[in-house]
Design an enzyme around this catalytic site. Structure first.
Site, short mmCIF file in Angstrom:
data_model
loop_
_atom_site.label_atom_id
_atom_site.label_comp_id
_atom_site.label_asym_id
_atom_site.label_seq_id
_atom_site.Cartn_x
_atom_site.Cartn_y
_atom_site.Cartn_z
N CYS A 143 0.74 -1.29 0.09
CA CYS A 143 -0.04 -0.06 0.02
C CYS A 143 0.70 1.19 0.00
O CYS A 143 1.98 1.14 0.20
CB CYS A 143 -0.79 0.08 1.50
SG CYS A 143 -1.67 -1.54 1.59
N LYS A 181 6.59 -10.40 -19.51
CA LYS A 181 6.00 -8.99 -19.97
C LYS A 181 4.56 -9.30 -20.37
O LYS A 181 3.50 -8.46 -20.22
CB LYS A 181 6.81 -8.31 -20.77
CG LYS A 181 8.15 -7.55 -20.25
CD LYS A 181 8.00 -6.51 -19.14
CE LYS A 181 7.80 -6.91 -17.75
NZ LYS A 181 8.77 -7.07 -17.06
N GLU A 186 1.85 -10.35 -18.02
CA GLU A 186 1.48 -9.52 -16.65
C GLU A 186 0.48 -8.25 -17.25
O GLU A 186 -0.21 -7.74 -16.47
CB GLU A 186 2.52 -9.15 -15.91
CG GLU A 186 3.73 -8.22 -16.71
CD GLU A 186 5.02 -7.76 -15.87
OE1 GLU A 186 4.55 -7.59 -14.53
OE2 GLU A 186 5.89 -7.66 -16.34
N LYS A 227 3.37 -2.72 -7.73
CA LYS A 227 4.65 -2.28 -7.87
C LYS A 227 5.61 -3.02 -6.72
O LYS A 227 6.72 -3.03 -7.28
CB LYS A 227 4.80 -0.89 -8.02
CG LYS A 227 6.45 -0.45 -8.32
CD LYS A 227 6.57 -0.87 -9.99
CE LYS A 227 7.97 -0.55 -10.55
NZ LYS A 227 8.38 -1.18 -11.56
C1 F6R Z 1 7.85 -7.78 -13.56
C2 F6R Z 1 8.18 -7.20 -12.29
C3 F6R Z 1 8.67 -8.17 -10.93
C4 F6R Z 1 9.65 -7.52 -10.31
C5 F6R Z 1 9.78 -8.38 -8.85
C6 F6R Z 1 10.89 -7.85 -8.03
O1 F6R Z 1 7.73 -6.85 -14.56
O2 F6R Z 1 8.58 -5.75 -12.02
O3 F6R Z 1 8.71 -9.37 -11.49
O4 F6R Z 1 10.84 -7.71 -10.95
O5 F6R Z 1 8.71 -8.22 -8.12
O6 F6R Z 1 10.97 -6.61 -7.66
P1 F6R Z 1 12.23 -5.90 -7.35
O7 F6R Z 1 13.24 -5.73 -8.47
O8 F6R Z 1 11.73 -4.48 -6.88
O9 F6R Z 1 12.81 -6.68 -6.09
#
Ligand code: F6R
Length: 635
Positions: free
Chosen positions: A22, A512, A515, A630
């Site tokens: 969040c 990609k 998702e 994200k």
């Molecule tokens: C896919 C994506 C995720 C991240 C994963 C790790 O497009 O963005 O698979 O790569 O959740 O996130 P980080 O790199 O922030 O540890």
């Protein structure tokens, strides 16, 4: 919880409830708080967007509004904001929240803020309270009535129960009884003009203004107002008024936290004229890669420098094994790194999913280097793997995009990727820059260990420094990709094939597509295809092959021929001017000629664009795909 990205399904989980990814924001000062909260929530929308809420302290009351957010509208918080009666909110202290729930309907009741039964306390939370059921039982016995299905609600009742005239003490007392993770912001009518915050395993920053102060999950929420921030540490409590910030530990001991200055451009947090953040971020890749390389390649390609890394060259020289650990897209970057280290410098290198690492760690000792790759630096699985690796005696090097994020703070050293904020949920420029940083690391290790001779080092570095220009050229050849996206928009499934260095590219391309366009896509090692997936091949099951020139090229061509012999459709990322491939496949997505080892940096670009355009023509929510956020700050 918040800060990086996720494939968690909102409705799938019943063992635990919580707000895993969040965004939270809070303000105390002299301005009307509502627009600050709403603007901040808009910028935090990438952390969660199923519901949102705000509350404001005014005239001895807490005035609030919250709502589920439309899953179809592109402008979720903006839409929520447009439904509010702004006249109702004229206070100057408040908190706001944008939610991403893994359990519990994303409805108005479960949205944050949550309130005490007397309406005098309000709280926003990012995290999971693991012992909430136990606490709930305890509170219920003492007469507290629960209104929501969330774990969070126990916190506000606990704070209410423990309040004896000091909000900070009540919050500290409550958090002492809590197991789990949290970043919280609390306000009370008993103490107008004050916000109390706390953090454990969920990101939280304090923004320092003049006569005003802020809390937020991430800096884009507040950069419009201040560039000076403190990053709270796990176990910190903070009390903010308009003029004062005090940070304490459990027990009340005061601590000082460093003031960091945010250096990125405010416009970077905006779309900058592109229809989606994802497209903007794809197009930013040449610049982002250049920023990763900047200052790290010595003049005349004489070597690599990371400045003061925190792990010495002497140690790196002796290091015997490298293990990449990461999740999702970052894991794919680790896959490329593993091959580069094995192939080019002959080092024992492997790659592990962070989510598995904790339970089945590889053999590590004091000569092992664990490279934790993470855009956000907050992914909980990667963070836990970092902790495990340290426990096992390894040194940990983070490859990370977010300054002072938890993973960087807990690692022995960090190579920052300098990609700038990545807002689109699907990672693009972060991946490219992770690759660039990993290549630099590999070249540097190779040289330290005497495995890369000066001439080869020069060649690698020269070629790496050419990549931004070549990436730009790749981006200029995108017209055809749009046409392909139109043509294959209604496919229900796709096979992505690659080998060697581009094995990971195939996986990344498939990730990609699924998702953001919700088309099923399977990444597969092309050599493995004949052991099973080939049974699926027919004209309704198109293949995206990644086959630039190099050692694996003849093998890829054979695999493509096997598909064509079975009437399969093949789209292919190939070196420009490769006539043989052109004659063989249905569509070529060209990339400039580059060494096979570095080709993943270019080969991924057409695949990102293909996924993007397919998602657009299918009317999908590109920047905020369903069920994703994200940051994955929960296991
Ligand atoms: C896919 C994506 C995720 C991240 C994963 C790790 O497009 O963005 O698979 O790569 O959740 O996130 P980080 O790199 O922030 O540890």
């Amino acid at each position: 919880m918040c800060a990086a990205y996720s494939l968690q399904m909102r409705s799938a989980c019943n063992a635990e409830s919580g707000e895993h990814m969040c965004g939270i924001i809070g303000y105390v000062g002299a301005r009307k708080v509502l627009p600050i909260l709403l603007g901040g929530l808009e910028r935090l929308e990438y952390r969660g967007y199923d519901s949102a809420g705000v509350c404001v302290l005014q005239n001895g009351k807490i005035v609030w509004e919250k709502s589920p957010l439309s899953m179809t509208s592109g402008e979720k918080v903006k839409h929520f904001a447009s439904t509010l009666n702004a006249k109702k909110f004229d206070g100057t202290t408040g908190i706001g929240h944008t939610r991403w729930a893994t359990h519990g309907e994303p409805n108005r009741t479960n949205a944050h803020p949550h309130f005490s039964s007397d309406g005098k306390f309000a709280l926003i939370h990012n995290g999971i309270i693991e012992n909430y059921q136990e606490l709930k039982k305890w509170l219920k016995k003492r007469g507290f009535r629960f209104r929501t299905d969330t774990d969070t609600e126990v916190l506000i009742h606990l704070i209410h129960k423990l309040y004896r005239g000091d909000l900070a003490k009540a919050v500290a007392g409550a958090m002492k009884r809590v197991e789990g993770s949290y970043a919280i912001g609390v306000i009370s009518t008993h103490e107008p003009g004050r916000i109390v915050a706390a953090r454990l395993m969920s990101p939280l920053i304090i923004g320092l203004g003049k006569g005003e102060n802020f809390i937020a999950s991430d800096s884009p929420a507040i950069i419009k107002f201040t560039r000076k921030v403190h990053y709270l540490e796990d176990g910190d409590f903070a009390s903010l008024t308009a003029d004062k910030i005090s940070i304490t530990r459990q027990g009340g001991k005061r601590v000082r936290r460093k003031t960091h200055t945010l250096t990125y451009d405010i416009a970077e947090a905006e779309k900058g004229g592109y229809p989606h953040f994802m497209l903007k971020e794809i197009y930013q890749q040449p610049e982002a890669i250049a920023d990763t390389l900047a200052g790290r390649i010595k003049k005349n390609f004489a070597g690599v420098t990371f400045g003061r890394l925190g792990i010495t060259d002497a140690w790196l020289k002796k290091c015997k094994k490298v293990v990449f650990v990461a999740c999702g897209t970052a894991y794919h970057a680790g896959c490329v790194g593993r091959y580069f280290l094995r192939d080019v410098i002959g080092l024992d290198a492997q790659v592990e999913f962070a989510s598995e690492f904790r339970y089945f760690p590889p053999e590590l000792d004091k000569n092992s280097l664990v490279v934790a790759v993470s855009q956000s630096g907050e992914t909980i699985d990667t963070l836990v793997a970092v902790r495990e690796a340290k426990k096992l005696g390894a040194k940990v090097l983070a490859v990370c995009n977010v300054q002072a994020s938890t993973i960087t703070r807990e690692s022995d050293a960090t190579i920052y990727t300098h990609a700038g904020p990545e807002i689109g949920v699907a990672s693009t420029k972060a991946y490219a820059t992770q690759l660039a940083a990993i290549y630099l690391l590999g070249i540097s290790l190779g040289e330290l260990k005497g495995k890369i001779k000066p001439a080869a080092r020069k060649r690698w570095l020269r070629e790496l420094s050419e990549i931004p220009r070549l990436a730009q050229r790749t981006l200029e050849k995108t017209k055809l990709i749009k046409q392909c996206a139109q043509k294959y928009r209604d496919c229900t499934t796709f096979l992505y094939l690659g080998r060697g260095y581009n094995f990971a590219t195939a996986y990344e391309g498939a990730l990609k597509l699924k998702e953001i366009s919700y088309i099923h896509a399977e990444g597969y090692g092309a050599g493995e295809m004949k052991h099973g997936p080939i049974a699926l091949v027919q004209w309704t099951y198109p293949t995206m092959a990644v086959a630039p020139r190099g050692k694996m090229y003849p093998k890829m061509v054979s695999n493509i021929e096997e598909i064509k012999a079975r009437n399969g459709i093949v789209l292919c990322v190939a070196s420009e001017n490769d006539r043989a491939i052109k004659a063989l496949v249905d569509h070529v997505l060209p990339i400039p000629e580059v060494s096979e080892e570095l080709s993943p940096l270019l080969a991924v670009i057409p695949l990102q664009l293909f996924a993007y355009h397919v998602a657009v023509v299918r009317g999908c929510s590109v920047d905020q795909p369903r069920n994703l956020a994200k940051s994955v700050t929960v296991e």
